[in-house]
Design a protein around this motif. Sequence first.
Motif, short mmCIF file in Angstrom:
data_model
loop_
_atom_site.label_atom_id
_atom_site.label_comp_id
_atom_site.label_asym_id
_atom_site.label_seq_id
_atom_site.Cartn_x
_atom_site.Cartn_y
_atom_site.Cartn_z
N THR A 32 0.87 -1.18 0.00
CA THR A 32 0.00 0.00 0.00
C THR A 32 0.90 1.22 0.00
OG1 THR A 32 -1.73 -1.17 1.20
CG2 THR A 32 -1.81 1.23 1.26
N LEU A 33 0.71 2.10 -0.99
CA LEU A 33 1.58 3.26 -1.15
C LEU A 33 1.02 4.52 -0.50
CD1 LEU A 33 2.55 2.57 -4.84
CD2 LEU A 33 3.86 2.02 -2.78
N GLY A 34 -0.29 4.59 -0.38
CA GLY A 34 -0.90 5.76 0.26
C GLY A 34 -2.02 6.37 -0.56
N ILE A 35 -2.55 7.43 -0.04
CA ILE A 35 -3.67 8.12 -0.68
C ILE A 35 -3.18 8.89 -1.90
CG2 ILE A 35 -5.38 9.97 -0.40
CD1 ILE A 35 -5.53 9.19 2.55
N VAL A 36 -3.96 8.80 -2.97
CA VAL A 36 -3.71 9.60 -4.17
C VAL A 36 -4.98 10.38 -4.46
CG1 VAL A 36 -1.90 8.20 -5.19
CG2 VAL A 36 -4.27 7.61 -5.64
N ARG A 37 -4.79 11.52 -5.09
CA ARG A 37 -5.95 12.37 -5.36
C ARG A 37 -5.75 13.18 -6.63
NH1 ARG A 37 -2.83 14.07 -1.54
NH2 ARG A 37 -3.95 13.09 0.15
N GLY A 38 -6.86 13.62 -7.17
CA GLY A 38 -6.87 14.52 -8.31
C GLY A 38 -8.09 15.39 -8.19
N ALA A 53 2.55 3.16 -8.50
CA ALA A 53 1.43 2.24 -8.28
C ALA A 53 1.08 1.46 -9.54
CB ALA A 53 0.21 3.02 -7.82
N ASP A 54 0.52 0.26 -9.31
CA ASP A 54 -0.05 -0.56 -10.38
C ASP A 54 -1.56 -0.35 -10.48
OD1 ASP A 54 2.41 -1.96 -10.80
OD2 ASP A 54 1.92 -3.22 -9.08
N ALA A 55 -2.14 0.07 -9.35
CA ALA A 55 -3.60 0.19 -9.27
C ALA A 55 -3.97 1.21 -8.21
CB ALA A 55 -4.21 -1.16 -8.93
N VAL A 56 -5.23 1.64 -8.28
CA VAL A 56 -5.82 2.47 -7.23
C VAL A 56 -7.11 1.79 -6.81
CG1 VAL A 56 -6.66 4.75 -6.58
CG2 VAL A 56 -4.84 4.56 -8.28
N VAL A 57 -7.23 1.50 -5.53
CA VAL A 57 -8.41 0.83 -5.01
C VAL A 57 -9.19 1.80 -4.11
CG1 VAL A 57 -7.41 -1.48 -5.16
CG2 VAL A 57 -7.13 -0.16 -3.05
N ALA A 58 -10.43 1.42 -3.82
CA ALA A 58 -11.33 2.22 -2.97
C ALA A 58 -11.49 3.63 -3.51
CB ALA A 58 -10.83 2.22 -1.53
N VAL A 59 -11.64 3.74 -4.83
CA VAL A 59 -11.76 5.06 -5.47
C VAL A 59 -13.13 5.66 -5.18
CG1 VAL A 59 -11.86 6.25 -7.70
CG2 VAL A 59 -10.12 4.51 -7.28
N LEU A 72 -13.40 16.08 -6.78
CA LEU A 72 -12.23 15.44 -6.19
C LEU A 72 -12.34 13.94 -6.37
CD1 LEU A 72 -9.69 15.40 -4.31
CD2 LEU A 72 -11.31 15.33 -2.39
N ALA A 73 -11.33 13.33 -6.96
CA ALA A 73 -11.23 11.86 -7.06
C ALA A 73 -10.10 11.43 -6.15
CB ALA A 73 -10.96 11.45 -8.50
N TYR A 74 -10.34 10.39 -5.35
CA TYR A 74 -9.29 9.92 -4.45
C TYR A 74 -9.41 8.42 -4.22
CZ TYR A 74 -12.97 10.21 -0.88
OH TYR A 74 -14.13 10.05 -0.16
N GLY A 75 -8.31 7.83 -3.82
CA GLY A 75 -8.27 6.40 -3.55
C GLY A 75 -6.94 6.03 -2.93
N THR A 76 -6.69 4.73 -2.85
CA THR A 76 -5.46 4.22 -2.27
C THR A 76 -4.60 3.60 -3.36
OG1 THR A 76 -6.61 3.76 -0.19
CG2 THR A 76 -4.48 2.67 -0.53
N ALA A 77 -3.39 4.13 -3.52
CA ALA A 77 -2.45 3.60 -4.50
C ALA A 77 -1.81 2.33 -3.95
CB ALA A 77 -1.38 4.64 -4.82
N VAL A 78 -1.74 1.30 -4.80
CA VAL A 78 -1.17 0.02 -4.37
C VAL A 78 -0.29 -0.58 -5.47
CG1 VAL A 78 -3.11 -0.52 -2.82
CG2 VAL A 78 -3.17 -1.31 -5.18
N ARG A 79 0.58 -1.48 -5.03
CA ARG A 79 1.31 -2.34 -5.96
C ARG A 79 0.70 -3.73 -5.83
NH1 ARG A 79 6.65 0.19 -4.32
NH2 ARG A 79 6.92 1.79 -5.88
N LEU A 80 0.55 -4.38 -6.97
CA LEU A 80 -0.12 -5.69 -7.01
C LEU A 80 0.85 -6.80 -7.33
CD1 LEU A 80 -3.16 -4.68 -9.23
CD2 LEU A 80 -3.13 -4.89 -6.73
#
Length: 108
Positions: A17-23, A74-80, A95-103
């Motif tokens: 889990t890399l952390g929160i990402v947003r746009g 990140a490879d993916a963003v979950v819980a967007v 605002l779009a946000y989620g959790t950046a992850v590596r899979l």
Amino acid sequence: MLISTSENIAQHQIAETLGIVRGATVRAKHVGTDIVAALKQLVGGELTGYSSLLAGAREQALDRMIEDARAQGADAVVAVRIQTSTITRGASEILAYGTAVRLKPLSD
């Protein structure tokens, strides 16, 4: 980049889990759109000018979130999630946000 509103990605396991990402983006409506919308409210129906404005804003916010995720490796963003708020009369923030992850693939 895989994007999901769920907390998992099918056939993959979250390795890190890399952390929160947003746009985000802030959009203001055009006076011409307001005039057309006011007339449309008399007869009913979709306010297509506003629908188009918000659709474009959502796409831009998602694109910026994806850029943030890529910058973190990140490879993916979950819980967007997507959130809208009013900044001032006639302007809204998307605002779009989620959790950046590596899979990693699930083992057989």
